[in-house]
Design a protein around this motif. Structure first.
Motif, short mmCIF file in Angstrom:
data_model
loop_
_atom_site.label_atom_id
_atom_site.label_comp_id
_atom_site.label_asym_id
_atom_site.label_seq_id
_atom_site.Cartn_x
_atom_site.Cartn_y
_atom_site.Cartn_z
N VAL A 130 8.39 2.57 -7.37
CA VAL A 130 9.52 1.86 -6.75
C VAL A 130 9.43 1.97 -5.23
O VAL A 130 9.66 0.99 -4.51
CB VAL A 130 10.86 2.40 -7.29
N GLY A 131 9.09 3.14 -4.72
CA GLY A 131 8.98 3.32 -3.28
C GLY A 131 7.93 2.42 -2.66
O GLY A 131 8.14 1.80 -1.62
N VAL A 134 9.15 -1.29 -2.92
CA VAL A 134 10.19 -1.60 -1.93
C VAL A 134 9.57 -1.70 -0.54
O VAL A 134 9.89 -2.61 0.23
CB VAL A 134 11.31 -0.53 -1.96
N ARG A 135 8.66 -0.79 -0.20
CA ARG A 135 8.02 -0.80 1.11
C ARG A 135 7.17 -2.06 1.30
O ARG A 135 7.07 -2.59 2.41
CB ARG A 135 7.14 0.43 1.29
N ILE A 138 9.53 -4.92 2.45
CA ILE A 138 10.39 -4.72 3.64
C ILE A 138 9.62 -4.98 4.89
O ILE A 138 8.50 -4.78 5.08
CB ILE A 138 10.99 -3.29 3.64
#
Length: 138
Positions: A130-131, A134-135, A138
């Motif tokens: 997930v990290g 998401v990165r 963004i």
């Protein structure tokens, strides 16, 4: 009928029972050694991730890259999981040795340390996935 193993008499040693205890003790030692290797790998992996993050931060263009707090948390999670598993493996090993030393050795079901570590790794993996996802957006 002549029973090859007479009932326990004072001073009589049941060789088969003692050999079985020794096999169980040796199996417990091998299991502990496997956990030590697993925990060492988890802790090393966590330190490796943290070292990479520290190296990236020390580069000249570190200001252009978002300080990767996520990666540091991920590295610490691997280290914490390795420490937790090592403590629990040591406790389980001592309990197993005590069970073997008792005269009446009985199987007692208990929570699997391997399953606990596997579930924790799934959690860490989902956090990492997930990290990174998401990165990327963004």
């Amino acid at each position: 009928m002549n029973d090859p193993m007479p009932p326990s008499k004072p001073g009589h040693v049941n060789v088969q029972a003692e050999l079985a205890k020794e096999r169980n003790r040796a199996a417990a030692e091998r299991t502990l050694m496997a956990w030590i290797r697993t925990c060492l790998a988890l802790i090393s992996f966590g330190f490796g991730i943290d070292s990479i993050v520290s190296a990236i931060r020390s580069l000249q263009f570190a200001n252009e890259i978002n300080p990767i707090r996520f990666s540091r948390i991920l590295g610490l999670a691997f280290i914490a999981l390795g420490i937790y598993a090592m403590i629990m493996a040591t406790i389980e090993h001592r309990q197993e040795l005590r069970r073997i030393q008792r005269e009446e050795y009985r199987y007692t079901p208990r929570r699997s340390l391997g399953l606990t570590v596997a579930l924790a790794l799934v959690g860490i993996g989902i956090y990492a996935f997930v990290g990174i996802l998401v990165r990327a957006f963004i």
